[in-house]
Design a protein around this motif. Sequence first.
Motif, PDB file in Angstrom:
ATOM      1  N   LEU A   1       0.831  -1.204   0.000  1.00 59.90           N
ATOM      2  CA  LEU A   1       0.000   0.000   0.000  1.00 59.90           C
ATOM      3  C   LEU A   1       0.864   1.253   0.000  1.00 59.90           C
ATOM      4  O   LEU A   1       0.553   2.240  -0.646  1.00 59.90           O
ATOM      5  CB  LEU A   1      -0.940   0.010   1.216  1.00 59.90           C
ATOM      6  CG  LEU A   1      -2.035  -1.052   1.227  1.00 59.90           C
ATOM      7  CD1 LEU A   1      -2.891  -0.908   2.471  1.00 59.90           C
ATOM      8  CD2 LEU A   1      -2.897  -0.966  -0.014  1.00 59.90           C
TER       9      LEU A   1
ATOM     10  N   VAL B   1      -2.349   3.894  -6.388  1.00 62.84           N
ATOM     11  CA  VAL B   1      -3.383   2.858  -6.487  1.00 62.84           C
ATOM     12  C   VAL B   1      -4.192   2.831  -5.189  1.00 62.84           C
ATOM     13  O   VAL B   1      -5.424   2.741  -5.208  1.00 62.84           O
ATOM     14  CB  VAL B   1      -2.737   1.483  -6.783  1.00 62.84           C
ATOM     15  CG1 VAL B   1      -3.812   0.418  -6.922  1.00 62.84           C
ATOM     16  CG2 VAL B   1      -1.910   1.561  -8.054  1.00 62.84           C
ATOM     17  N   THR B   2      -3.493   2.941  -4.050  1.00 68.24           N
ATOM     18  CA  THR B   2      -4.193   2.995  -2.762  1.00 68.24           C
ATOM     19  C   THR B   2      -5.147   4.184  -2.738  1.00 68.24           C
ATOM     20  O   THR B   2      -6.281   4.083  -2.276  1.00 68.24           O
ATOM     21  CB  THR B   2      -3.181   3.140  -1.599  1.00 68.24           C
ATOM     22  OG1 THR B   2      -2.136   2.191  -1.805  1.00 68.24           O
ATOM     23  CG2 THR B   2      -3.836   2.888  -0.261  1.00 68.24           C
TER      24      THR B   2
ATOM     25  N   LEU C   1      -6.599   5.593  -5.303  1.00 74.12           N
ATOM     26  CA  LEU C   1      -7.761   5.304  -6.156  1.00 74.12           C
ATOM     27  C   LEU C   1      -8.771   4.441  -5.404  1.00 74.12           C
ATOM     28  O   LEU C   1      -9.979   4.673  -5.486  1.00 74.12           O
ATOM     29  CB  LEU C   1      -7.318   4.607  -7.450  1.00 74.12           C
ATOM     30  CG  LEU C   1      -6.655   5.499  -8.495  1.00 74.12           C
ATOM     31  CD1 LEU C   1      -6.053   4.665  -9.625  1.00 74.12           C
ATOM     32  CD2 LEU C   1      -7.668   6.485  -9.082  1.00 74.12           C
ATOM     33  N   LEU C   2      -8.249   3.444  -4.644  1.00 69.00           N
ATOM     34  CA  LEU C   2      -9.144   2.593  -3.850  1.00 69.00           C
ATOM     35  C   LEU C   2      -9.882   3.429  -2.806  1.00 69.00           C
ATOM     36  O   LEU C   2     -11.088   3.267  -2.606  1.00 69.00           O
ATOM     37  CB  LEU C   2      -8.335   1.501  -3.130  1.00 69.00           C
ATOM     38  CG  LEU C   2      -8.104   0.203  -3.893  1.00 69.00           C
ATOM     39  CD1 LEU C   2      -7.292  -0.759  -3.047  1.00 69.00           C
ATOM     40  CD2 LEU C   2      -9.441  -0.429  -4.263  1.00 69.00           C
ATOM     41  N   PHE C   3      -9.140   4.323  -2.150  1.00 66.77           N
ATOM     42  CA  PHE C   3      -9.743   5.201  -1.141  1.00 66.77           C
ATOM     43  C   PHE C   3     -10.860   6.032  -1.772  1.00 66.77           C
ATOM     44  O   PHE C   3     -11.966   6.128  -1.247  1.00 66.77           O
ATOM     45  CB  PHE C   3      -8.663   6.098  -0.534  1.00 66.77           C
ATOM     46  CG  PHE C   3      -9.190   7.215   0.328  1.00 66.77           C
ATOM     47  CD1 PHE C   3      -9.590   6.992   1.632  1.00 66.77           C
ATOM     48  CD2 PHE C   3      -9.292   8.514  -0.175  1.00 66.77           C
ATOM     49  CE1 PHE C   3     -10.080   8.023   2.423  1.00 66.77           C
ATOM     50  CE2 PHE C   3      -9.773   9.561   0.603  1.00 66.77           C
ATOM     51  CZ  PHE C   3     -10.172   9.303   1.912  1.00 66.77           C
TER      52      PHE C   3
ATOM     53  N   GLY D   1     -12.536   5.403  -4.488  1.00 68.12           N
ATOM     54  CA  GLY D   1     -13.637   4.528  -4.855  1.00 68.12           C
ATOM     55  C   GLY D   1     -14.527   4.244  -3.658  1.00 68.12           C
ATOM     56  O   GLY D   1     -15.757   4.287  -3.751  1.00 68.12           O
ATOM     57  N   ALA D   2     -13.880   3.988  -2.513  1.00 66.02           N
ATOM     58  CA  ALA D   2     -14.639   3.695  -1.299  1.00 66.02           C
ATOM     59  C   ALA D   2     -15.457   4.910  -0.873  1.00 66.02           C
ATOM     60  O   ALA D   2     -16.637   4.782  -0.518  1.00 66.02           O
ATOM     61  CB  ALA D   2     -13.686   3.272  -0.183  1.00 66.02           C
TER      62      ALA D   2
END
Lengths: 259, 124
Positions: A12, A18-19, A21-23, A25-26
């Motif tokens: 991470l 990338v992390t 982008l995940l954040f 998205g969430a």
Amino acid sequence: MAHLIDGLAATLGKESIVTGLLFLGAVMAFAGFVSHRWTGGRLHASAIAIALGLMAALGAGLVTSGSRGMADVAGFGGLAILGGATLRDFAIVATASSSRFEELIVAGPRGMLALLCGVCGAFALGGMVAYGCGYRDPIDLATIGGGAATYIVGPVTGAALGAGSEVIALAVATGLVKSILVMLLTPTVARLIGLNRPAAAIVFGGLMGTTSGVVAGLAATDAKLVPYGALTSAFYTGLGCLLGPSLIIAVLRALLAHQ
Amino acid sequence: MMLGTVLLAACLLCGRCLGESLARALGIDGDVGGVGFAMVALMLGTAVVRRCGLDSAAFRAGLGYWAGMYIPIVVAMAATQNVVAALRGGWVAVLAGGVAVFVAFAAVPLLAGRPTESVGSMGE
């Protein structure tokens, strides 16, 4: 198991974009859920997502005592790149591909008038508040007035005129307050002020100027309006940096000399 | 797909370049209206692509991806603001920022005029 957790933490940290982008998205998914389930879609998901982003920045700032919000939290440094000026400008310009040139021409003169009123009005109001709070030096008034324009105009004006660092910090804080208020309040007051068509968005961008506030506020109101507001607000900071250390300080010096 | 993204990149660079040049001509540091010029360039650019018959679903996807990423990018921007500093600025900052915002909100209907003057508006 310990290896797996360490490995995850290392990944991470290394892949922080990338992390990020995940954040995001969430946050978007949660905002969508809240908007749909709890407000029946009345409060726009993007408005909730932006408010959540600001709350995350507040929490992160309090915990890390850094200046970059969530980007100072280990593993989330990529958010500074995702939310930085380069990608922001790239995405704002992309939203213009669906806007209409005719709208621009129709609202052009009003947009220019809004820009002038917006910049001069911000200096005047910020300067008056600063005067009311006991500041008397024209340089301090121009710097805080610049902060009421945007958080860039304030420090640029202050630096050009040789203002003290605590006044410059105050100008930055003023600009940040403005930007955050615009992000949060625009969707709520949009109906009241008729902010539902391109011409009004062009005027709004020129009057407010703070690009981050304008584009986030419009995105939370109606994404179709974003390019129109962004178009005029793009000129605001430049105009403010131009007028602050030249015309505005001259006017302020003349006004205060007569007292 | 790439054509849309390349057009976008070219427009942003052209706009930025124009903005930086204008700023230098005015004798200030930075960028005057770069993003604004870039948006006008993109509106003209997409019209030219359509005229040349190069418009395709892939072209629109190359632009649309970035337009669609717009809100997540704004959320990232919000999440990296110095909110603590804004609140620590004290009453002068809150008051000056707040007054500027409220007056500007109130001025929007005054300057934007009647809704019916806008092209393509539905009227009231």
